[in-house]
Design a protein around this motif. Structure first.
Motif, PDB file in Angstrom:
ATOM      1  N   ASN A  96       0.879  -1.175   0.000  1.00  0.00           N
ATOM      2  CA  ASN A  96       0.000   0.000   0.000  1.00  0.00           C
ATOM      3  C   ASN A  96       0.904   1.209   0.000  1.00  0.00           C
ATOM      4  O   ASN A  96       1.904   1.232   0.707  1.00  0.00           O
ATOM      5  N   ALA A  97       0.529   2.217  -0.773  1.00  0.00           N
ATOM      6  CA  ALA A  97       1.378   3.399  -0.844  1.00  0.00           C
ATOM      7  C   ALA A  97       0.524   4.627  -1.078  1.00  0.00           C
ATOM      8  O   ALA A  97      -0.583   4.539  -1.622  1.00  0.00           O
ATOM      9  N   MET A  98       1.046   5.755  -0.666  1.00  0.00           N
ATOM     10  CA  MET A  98       0.436   7.029  -1.027  1.00  0.00           C
ATOM     11  C   MET A  98       1.281   7.582  -2.176  1.00  0.00           C
ATOM     12  O   MET A  98       2.487   7.709  -2.059  1.00  0.00           O
ATOM     13  N   PRO A 235       6.432   6.760  -4.220  1.00  0.00           N
ATOM     14  CA  PRO A 235       5.449   6.219  -3.270  1.00  0.00           C
ATOM     15  C   PRO A 235       5.900   6.412  -1.816  1.00  0.00           C
ATOM     16  O   PRO A 235       7.065   6.220  -1.496  1.00  0.00           O
ATOM     17  N   ASN A 237       4.683   6.255   2.636  1.00  0.00           N
ATOM     18  CA  ASN A 237       3.888   5.550   3.659  1.00  0.00           C
ATOM     19  C   ASN A 237       3.631   4.098   3.255  1.00  0.00           C
ATOM     20  O   ASN A 237       2.489   3.651   3.234  1.00  0.00           O
ATOM     21  N   SER A 239       3.312   0.122   3.237  1.00  0.00           N
ATOM     22  CA  SER A 239       3.026  -0.982   4.156  1.00  0.00           C
ATOM     23  C   SER A 239       2.684  -2.213   3.317  1.00  0.00           C
ATOM     24  O   SER A 239       2.286  -2.088   2.163  1.00  0.00           O
ATOM     25  N   SER A 245      -3.894  -2.266   6.024  1.00  0.00           N
ATOM     26  CA  SER A 245      -3.447  -0.936   5.626  1.00  0.00           C
ATOM     27  C   SER A 245      -2.250  -0.438   6.419  1.00  0.00           C
ATOM     28  O   SER A 245      -1.602   0.518   6.016  1.00  0.00           O
ATOM     29  N   SER A 248      -1.267   3.921   8.386  1.00  0.00           N
ATOM     30  CA  SER A 248      -1.675   4.989   7.484  1.00  0.00           C
ATOM     31  C   SER A 248      -1.438   6.301   8.220  1.00  0.00           C
ATOM     32  O   SER A 248      -1.986   6.533   9.287  1.00  0.00           O
ATOM     33  N   GLU A 305      -3.590  12.998  -5.847  1.00  0.00           N
ATOM     34  CA  GLU A 305      -2.855  11.932  -5.165  1.00  0.00           C
ATOM     35  C   GLU A 305      -3.828  10.974  -4.505  1.00  0.00           C
ATOM     36  O   GLU A 305      -5.008  11.281  -4.382  1.00  0.00           O
ATOM     37  N   GLY A 306      -3.293   9.835  -4.099  1.00  0.00           N
ATOM     38  CA  GLY A 306      -4.168   8.887  -3.420  1.00  0.00           C
ATOM     39  C   GLY A 306      -3.458   7.600  -3.066  1.00  0.00           C
ATOM     40  O   GLY A 306      -2.285   7.399  -3.392  1.00  0.00           O
ATOM     41  N   GLU A 307      -4.190   6.725  -2.367  1.00  0.00           N
ATOM     42  CA  GLU A 307      -3.666   5.410  -1.997  1.00  0.00           C
ATOM     43  C   GLU A 307      -3.586   4.534  -3.235  1.00  0.00           C
ATOM     44  O   GLU A 307      -4.546   4.478  -4.017  1.00  0.00           O
ATOM     45  N   ARG A 308      -2.472   3.895  -3.434  1.00  0.00           N
ATOM     46  CA  ARG A 308      -2.322   2.977  -4.564  1.00  0.00           C
ATOM     47  C   ARG A 308      -1.700   1.681  -4.056  1.00  0.00           C
ATOM     48  O   ARG A 308      -1.114   1.649  -2.992  1.00  0.00           O
TER      49      ARG A 308
END
Ligand SMILES: [Zn+2]
Length: 561
Positions: A96-98, A235, A237, A239, A245, A248, A305-308
């Motif tokens: 998971n990445a921002m 990317p 944050n 995890s 998640s 976060s 931007e967003g979680e990818r």
């Protein structure tokens, strides 16, 4: 007769070759191949891994993928077996990445009844913007720009910069510097800091965003903006996707954003950098009289931007042992090949964190060890047990690659007899340099876990490089908890005995100065030979190194399995 004799000999020879069982496992002979670990070999490969073109090997960036492909090409070239997944050297895993694609800033000016778009800036790769986002800015912010002087609200000293035109719901434009003392006079409460100012502006006065007029020159600001543009789509944050998640991190809605001195001057109607400087001085002179004042400008900020989900790889290569039974067991030699990428520049303006020591040194070290085993095999020597070369990713983001491997091992953990970890093995710390002894390596783990494992490493050292083995960090109760802070712990938590080879923290740790020219090429190959020889000893040991430290057993029993 003669004919028959020839056929027989062929029949005898061929099966011997096919079984490939005729390797000598002689420890002393294998030890000789540590001489294959040379300065030239290490220099060549570390030179590539730590080069600027890999841009600091940050997880999720093209630079790390280049490093991964480089490792794969190498293992392919020496014919080691792939031991990732699906017959490949790669063990891919999801994170998971921002991810920020771009940050868009549109500035408008009111002219009578009209509003004109006067600037359209984007923070994006290869674009230089008038703005650099600092903290926050999770969502769009739109509002008028109000000039707030130094943004100080300190009733003790009768400074009330914000009590003029309202900043509620607006962007407040202020100088970056906080004028606590000028020529010995305390202008505001000396303990008043960045945090106080932020709280005042956002919580007490309801500003939506803060525009900081950078203390830097316009040129320095452009350099910072250029560097920042390169990090914009990296990317963050990270995890492990399969573990949920994770951590976060909270991004506040307000933004703390830098603005170029040149553009701030335009908004404030003064003449460039010099005008800003004059305005700053006059504001300072009248600090108690200054009150916030409207400008005719309006700023619209939009983050894209967003979680990818992103993908990265561990790289895994396998060298099969010679003993028909013991070859099912494996000695893991590991090291992370990622680093921290691009960041704040140093005084020379270098913003690439090359990670030569951290952990280019361990990465090239593993390659050199694999090459030595390969050379030995070419000449008929192999250890009894197998060796697994494990290059893990995303260490700098929280030991994620090693965690992934230890949860999804490509050779069962029960068959893993020991893990030898390398992370920073090519320099010296200030303490040892001062003491005049740089021919040392810290050993962590070993005797804290398994007396046998420890004695195999000590024996390897005695028989070969004979360097100082420093146990400075080797304490389960050490306040730095180094024994849990690198990738080996993901094996340790599953009670696999480990030794961590490490040369300590230096001034260029996680800084742009961690470059190949500061690597100590006297000591570095010696440490790599020590690790090779330790691996030979462990792979040829009659039994498996037993875990016999009660305290370690207790600690690992508490770990979630
Ligand atoms: Zn490291």
């Amino acid at each position: 007769m003669k004919y028959l004799f020839l056929s027989l000999s062929i029949l005898i020879i061929i099966p011997t070759f096919l079984n490939a069982q005729n390797y000598s496992t002689d420890t002393e002979e294998l030890t000789r191949y540590s001489e294959e670990i040379t300065v030239d070999f290490l220099k060549e490969h570390l030179g590539v891994l730590a080069s600027d073109s890999l841009a600091g090997r940050d997880t999720g960036t093209p630079g790390l993928k280049i490093a991964a492909d480089y490792l794969v090409d190498f293992y392919e070239s020496i014919g080691l077996e792939p031991k990732g997944v699906d017959g490949s050297y790669f063990q891919p895993f999801e994170l998971n990445a921002m991810v920020t694609d771009s940050l868009v800033y549109k500035t408008y000016r009111a002219e009578g009844a009209d509003t004109l778009l006067i600037n359209h800036s984007t923070e994006a790769p290869n674009e230089i913007s008038e703005f650099v986002r600092g903290v926050g800015g999770a969502g769009p912010i739109e509002g008028d720009i109000v000039f707030g002087g130094f943004g100080v609200d300190d009733s003790l000293n009768n400074v009330r910069n914000l009590e003029g035109d309202s900043i509620a719901g607006k962007w407040v434009l202020i100088f970056e510097e906080i004028p606590t003392v000028v020529e010995g006079d305390t202008l505001i409460n000396p303990s008043y800091g960045t945090r106080d100012r932020l709280i005042t502006l956002i919580r007490n006065y309801d500003a939506s965003g803060i525009l900081l007029i950078s203390d830097q020159s316009d040129r320095e600001f452009r350099d910072m903006a250029e560097m920042n543009s390169k990090t914009i789509n990296v990317p963050e944050n990270l995890s492990l996707a399969y573990r949920g998640s994770g951590q976060s991190s909270y991004t506040p809605p307000y933004a703390y954003t830098y603005i170029s001195p040149e553009f701030a001057a335009e908004i404030l109607g003064v003449d460039g950098e010099a005008g800003i400087q004059e305005l700053k001085e006059s504001t300072l002179e009248n600090l108690q009289d200054f009150r916030s004042q409207k400008t005719s400008y309006h700023l619209k900020y939009t983050p894209y931007e967003g979680e990818r989900i992103i993908e990265t790889n561990n790289v895994v290569a396998y060298f099969e042992g010679a003993d028909p039974i013991l070859k099912d067991e494996v000695v893991v030699i590991m090291g992370h090949y990622d680093h921290v990428g691009i960041g704040s520049p140093n005084e020379e303006g270098d913003y690439i964190y090359n990670g030569a020591d951290d952990n280019g040194s361990g990465t090239a070290g593993l390659m050199a060890i694999a090459n030595a085993f390969h050379q030995a095999a070419e000449e008929g020597y192999k250890p009894k047990r197998s060796i697994l070369f494990l290059h893990v990713s995303a260490e700098e983001s929280g030991l994620l690659g090693s965690r992934y491997y230890s949860d999804h091992p490509t050779i069962p953990i029960e068959q893993t007899v020991a893990a030898l970890n390398t992370d920073m093995i090519s320099r010296s710390d200030p303490e040892h340099i001062e003491a005049g002894n740089t021919d040392y390596v810290y050993l962590i783990g070993g005797d804290l876990i398994s007396t046998q494992l420890d004695s195999l490493v000590l024996d390897a050292n005695q028989k070969s490089v004979n360097m100082t083995l420093d146990r400075g960090y080797n304490d389960l109760n050490d306040p730095t908890q180094i024994y849990r802070r690198s990738d080996h712990w993901n094996f340790g938590r599953l009670r696999v005995p480990f030794v961590f080879f490490f040369t300590g923290i230096h001034e260029d740790y996680h800084a742009p100065g961690d470059e190949i020219h500061d690597v100590d090429f006297e000591k570095y190959p010696r440490i790599v030979r020590l690790i090779y020889n330790s691996a030979v000893n462990i792979a040829n040991f009659e039994g498996r190194p037993q875990v016999d430290n009660e305290e370690f057993i207790e600690i690992t029993s508490e770990q979630a399995r």
